[in-house]
Design a protein around this motif. Structure first.
Motif, PDB file in Angstrom:
ATOM      1  N   GLU A   1      26.815  40.049  43.533  1.00  0.00           N
ATOM      2  CA  GLU A   1      27.106  40.131  42.109  1.00  0.00           C
ATOM      3  C   GLU A   1      27.805  41.463  41.866  1.00  0.00           C
ATOM      4  OE1 GLU A   1      24.291  41.763  39.156  1.00  0.00           O
ATOM      5  OE2 GLU A   1      22.822  40.669  40.350  1.00  0.00           O
TER       6      GLU A   1
ATOM      7  N   GLU B   1      31.156  43.721  45.419  1.00  0.00           N
ATOM      8  CA  GLU B   1      31.717  42.849  44.389  1.00  0.00           C
ATOM      9  C   GLU B   1      31.854  43.635  43.089  1.00  0.00           C
ATOM     10  OE1 GLU B   1      31.047  38.502  42.284  1.00  0.00           O
ATOM     11  OE2 GLU B   1      30.055  38.992  44.179  1.00  0.00           O
TER      12      GLU B   1
ATOM     13  N   ALA C   1      33.503  43.243  38.788  1.00  0.00           N
ATOM     14  CA  ALA C   1      33.939  42.290  37.765  1.00  0.00           C
ATOM     15  C   ALA C   1      35.444  42.295  37.577  1.00  0.00           C
ATOM     16  CB  ALA C   1      33.243  42.591  36.437  1.00  0.00           C
ATOM     17  N   ASP C   2      36.080  43.454  37.804  1.00  0.00           N
ATOM     18  CA  ASP C   2      37.515  43.602  37.561  1.00  0.00           C
ATOM     19  C   ASP C   2      38.053  44.647  38.535  1.00  0.00           C
ATOM     20  OD1 ASP C   2      40.063  44.385  36.613  1.00  0.00           O
ATOM     21  OD2 ASP C   2      39.554  43.825  34.560  1.00  0.00           O
TER      22      ASP C   2
ATOM     23  N   GLY D   1      39.742  36.426  46.871  1.00  0.00           N
ATOM     24  CA  GLY D   1      39.633  37.172  45.626  1.00  0.00           C
ATOM     25  C   GLY D   1      40.625  38.316  45.565  1.00  0.00           C
TER      26      GLY D   1
ATOM     27  N   THR E   1      37.001  41.140  43.430  1.00  0.00           N
ATOM     28  CA  THR E   1      36.651  40.266  42.318  1.00  0.00           C
ATOM     29  C   THR E   1      36.868  38.850  42.796  1.00  0.00           C
ATOM     30  OG1 THR E   1      37.357  41.919  40.706  1.00  0.00           O
ATOM     31  CG2 THR E   1      37.111  39.652  39.934  1.00  0.00           C
ATOM     32  N   ARG E   2      35.791  38.118  42.941  1.00  0.00           N
ATOM     33  CA  ARG E   2      35.908  36.745  43.438  1.00  0.00           C
ATOM     34  C   ARG E   2      36.208  35.793  42.282  1.00  0.00           C
ATOM     35  NH1 ARG E   2      30.669  35.479  46.819  1.00  0.00           N
ATOM     36  NH2 ARG E   2      29.634  36.419  45.009  1.00  0.00           N
ATOM     37  N   PRO E   3      36.901  34.702  42.567  1.00  0.00           N
ATOM     38  CA  PRO E   3      37.164  33.719  41.509  1.00  0.00           C
ATOM     39  C   PRO E   3      35.858  33.144  40.978  1.00  0.00           C
ATOM     40  CG  PRO E   3      38.521  33.295  43.455  1.00  0.00           C
ATOM     41  CD  PRO E   3      37.501  34.308  43.858  1.00  0.00           C
ATOM     42  N   SER E   4      35.833  32.859  39.690  1.00  0.00           N
ATOM     43  CA  SER E   4      34.645  32.214  39.121  1.00  0.00           C
ATOM     44  C   SER E   4      34.542  30.795  39.668  1.00  0.00           C
ATOM     45  CB  SER E   4      34.736  32.174  37.601  1.00  0.00           C
ATOM     46  OG  SER E   4      35.842  31.383  37.193  1.00  0.00           O
ATOM     47  N   PRO E   5      33.336  30.230  39.733  1.00  0.00           N
ATOM     48  CA  PRO E   5      33.174  28.881  40.289  1.00  0.00           C
ATOM     49  C   PRO E   5      34.048  27.839  39.598  1.00  0.00           C
ATOM     50  CG  PRO E   5      31.045  29.934  40.012  1.00  0.00           C
ATOM     51  CD  PRO E   5      32.055  30.842  39.344  1.00  0.00           C
TER      52      PRO E   5
ATOM     53  N   SER F   1      37.076  28.344  38.431  1.00  0.00           N
ATOM     54  CA  SER F   1      38.523  28.570  38.589  1.00  0.00           C
ATOM     55  C   SER F   1      39.035  27.954  39.870  1.00  0.00           C
ATOM     56  CB  SER F   1      38.810  30.056  38.554  1.00  0.00           C
ATOM     57  OG  SER F   1      38.183  30.714  39.626  1.00  0.00           O
TER      58      SER F   1
END
Length: 262
Positions: free
Chosen positions: A142, A212, A214-215, A239, A256-260, A262
């Motif tokens: 996270e 990880e 957020a941006d 990401g 920043t990993r792609p959201s589930p 996306s």
């Protein structure tokens, strides 16, 4: 988000720490990046600082002299990864039998766990962690927490054989990175714990740490403002990533990993 409250299976990257020559400056830098708070502790080996994210322990900082900083033979510093074991002493012996080296023998870290500093046959250093009151990082996968560790080395063959022997990992190729010499390391249950990246240009073998965020672009700006340096963010198969160097020369990456969705 993943909360961790029990010891991880053998070989899983489970804890990270870093030795720094200026603890106050390091705490300010990582607070600016990740919003970490801190808890001071002590052990027979000396005082250390636990890094907290929302009250959960996610890493540790140790004060060291500049001469004793966690630098490899090329003088570069890296976050130090600990791989899980349920018997630190037994795994340390297996490391020696398999061609590795025990650099610091097994010892207790207060009531938290038992650890040893070791190196694989290619010279990459890591530690073992047998959790007691601390299983390892209590939050992973996270923003502002550990998400991944991979080994980069100029001669990956001996490293792959070593980790497969000591930790019973299986080795799989990676079709997402054509043209790259990358091998997944998987536990017997199939869980991917990281990988080995063969890079003939690498000056030394090193376990690399990825956090990880957020941006990524925002994190890069904050790292520079806090006294670090950063590479240009780039989109990768998994990401958006960037390389960061803290004020002491410690290198790590953020993603920043792609959201589930996306």
């Amino acid at each position: 988000m993943s909360k961790v409250s029990t010891n991880q299976p053998l070989g899983t990257p489970t804890w990270i720490d870093l030795g720094v020559p200026d603890l106050d400056r390091a705490k300010a830098f990582y607070r600016a990046l990740f919003g970490w708070e801190y808890e001071e502790r002590s052990a027979a080996t000396g005082p250390f600082t636990l890094c907290l994210l929302r009250g959960q322990r996610v890493a540790a900082l140790r004060h060291v002299t500049a001469a004793d900083a966690d630098a490899d033979a090329e003088g570069e510093s890296w976050w130090h990864v600990h791989l899980a074991t349920d018997d630190c002493d037994r795994t340390a012996k297996q490391i020696v039998v398999s061609g590795g080296t025990v650099l610091v023998p097994p010892a207790d870290v207060a009531d938290l766990g038992r650890t040893a500093v070791v190196a694989d046959p290619t010279g990459a250093r890591f530690s073992l962690w047998q959790g007691r009151t601390l299983a390892g990082c209590e939050l992973v996968n996270e923003p502002c927490a550990l998400v991944r560790n991979d080994l980069a080395c100029p001669d990956p063959g001996p490293a792959r054989r070593f980790y497969a022997t000591v930790f019973d990992f299986t080795l799989d190729g990676n079709d997402d990175l054509p043209g790259f010499d990358f091998t997944f390391l998987r536990r017997p249950d199939g869980h991917e714990i990281g990988g080995v990246f063969g890079d003939p240009a690498a000056p030394a073998s090193r376990w690399q740490t990825v956090f990880e965020v957020a941006d990524t672009d925002d994190l890069v700006a904050r790292a520079v403002a806090a006294g670090g340096t950063a590479g240009t963010p780039e989109d990768a198969p998994y990401g958006r990533m960037a390389a960061i160097t803290d004020p002491f020369g410690t290198s790590f990456s953020v993603i920043t990993r792609p959201s589930p969705a996306s």
